[in-house]
Write a protein that holds these residues in place. Structure first.
Motif, PDB file in Angstrom:
ATOM      1  N   GLU A   1       0.796  -1.077   0.060  1.00 16.46           N
ATOM      2  CA  GLU A   1      -0.033   0.038  -0.110  1.00 16.46           C
ATOM      3  C   GLU A   1       0.823   1.198   0.072  1.00 16.46           C
ATOM      4  O   GLU A   1       1.790   1.542   0.900  1.00 16.46           O
ATOM      5  CB  GLU A   1      -1.185   0.082   1.256  1.00 16.46           C
ATOM      6  N   THR A   2       0.821   1.919  -1.160  1.00 14.84           N
ATOM      7  CA  THR A   2       1.535   3.245  -1.199  1.00 14.84           C
ATOM      8  C   THR A   2       0.521   4.409  -1.521  1.00 14.84           C
ATOM      9  O   THR A   2      -0.864   4.088  -1.830  1.00 14.84           O
ATOM     10  CB  THR A   2       2.548   3.127  -2.285  1.00 14.84           C
ATOM     11  N   ILE A   3       1.357   5.698  -1.591  1.00 12.21           N
ATOM     12  CA  ILE A   3       0.452   6.836  -1.928  1.00 12.21           C
ATOM     13  C   ILE A   3       0.903   7.225  -3.389  1.00 12.21           C
ATOM     14  O   ILE A   3       1.927   7.167  -3.803  1.00 12.21           O
ATOM     15  CB  ILE A   3       0.920   7.924  -0.974  1.00 12.21           C
TER      16      ILE A   3
ATOM     17  N   ARG B   1      -3.880   9.810  -3.448  1.00 14.79           N
ATOM     18  CA  ARG B   1      -4.556   8.745  -2.813  1.00 14.79           C
ATOM     19  C   ARG B   1      -4.083   7.358  -2.755  1.00 14.79           C
ATOM     20  O   ARG B   1      -3.001   7.066  -3.360  1.00 14.79           O
ATOM     21  CB  ARG B   1      -5.754   8.604  -3.975  1.00 14.79           C
ATOM     22  N   PRO B   2      -4.531   6.637  -1.749  1.00 17.15           N
ATOM     23  CA  PRO B   2      -3.711   5.362  -1.364  1.00 17.15           C
ATOM     24  C   PRO B   2      -3.748   4.372  -2.561  1.00 17.15           C
ATOM     25  O   PRO B   2      -4.848   4.320  -3.388  1.00 17.15           O
ATOM     26  CB  PRO B   2      -4.712   4.646  -0.386  1.00 17.15           C
TER      27      PRO B   2
ATOM     28  N   LYS C   1      -2.868   0.151  -4.057  1.00 14.28           N
ATOM     29  CA  LYS C   1      -2.702  -1.169  -3.789  1.00 14.28           C
ATOM     30  C   LYS C   1      -2.007  -1.708  -4.819  1.00 14.28           C
ATOM     31  O   LYS C   1      -2.498  -1.601  -6.024  1.00 14.28           O
ATOM     32  CB  LYS C   1      -3.993  -1.678  -3.303  1.00 14.28           C
TER      33      LYS C   1
END
Length: 66
Positions: free
Chosen positions: A10-12, A18-19, A21
């Motif tokens: 999970e990153t930005i 926004r997040p 995946k």
């Protein structure tokens, strides 16, 4: 024995903020499913992105020829 593991990161998103995946698969050489999961956790423990091991299943791969 070889296992196929699915790992979720999970990153930005840099553009939207926004997040995001990301799912990746890894081939793990281990003696059991729990050992494969521990090897993955150890491998990614210093990762910047949050991660989780989604699944680990036995692979049909019998070996690697070098």
């Amino acid at each position: 024995m070889y296992y196929i593991a699915k790992v979720k990161f999970e990153t930005i998103d840099d553009q939207t903020g926004r997040p995001k995946k990301i799912y990746e698969q890894y081939l793990v050489d281990a003696g059991s499913i729990s050992e494969a999961e521990e090897l993955l956790k150890d491998r990614f423990k210093d990762s910047i992105a949050e991660f989780s091991v989604v699944s680990v299943v036995e692979s049909k791969i019998m070996g690697v020829v070098k």
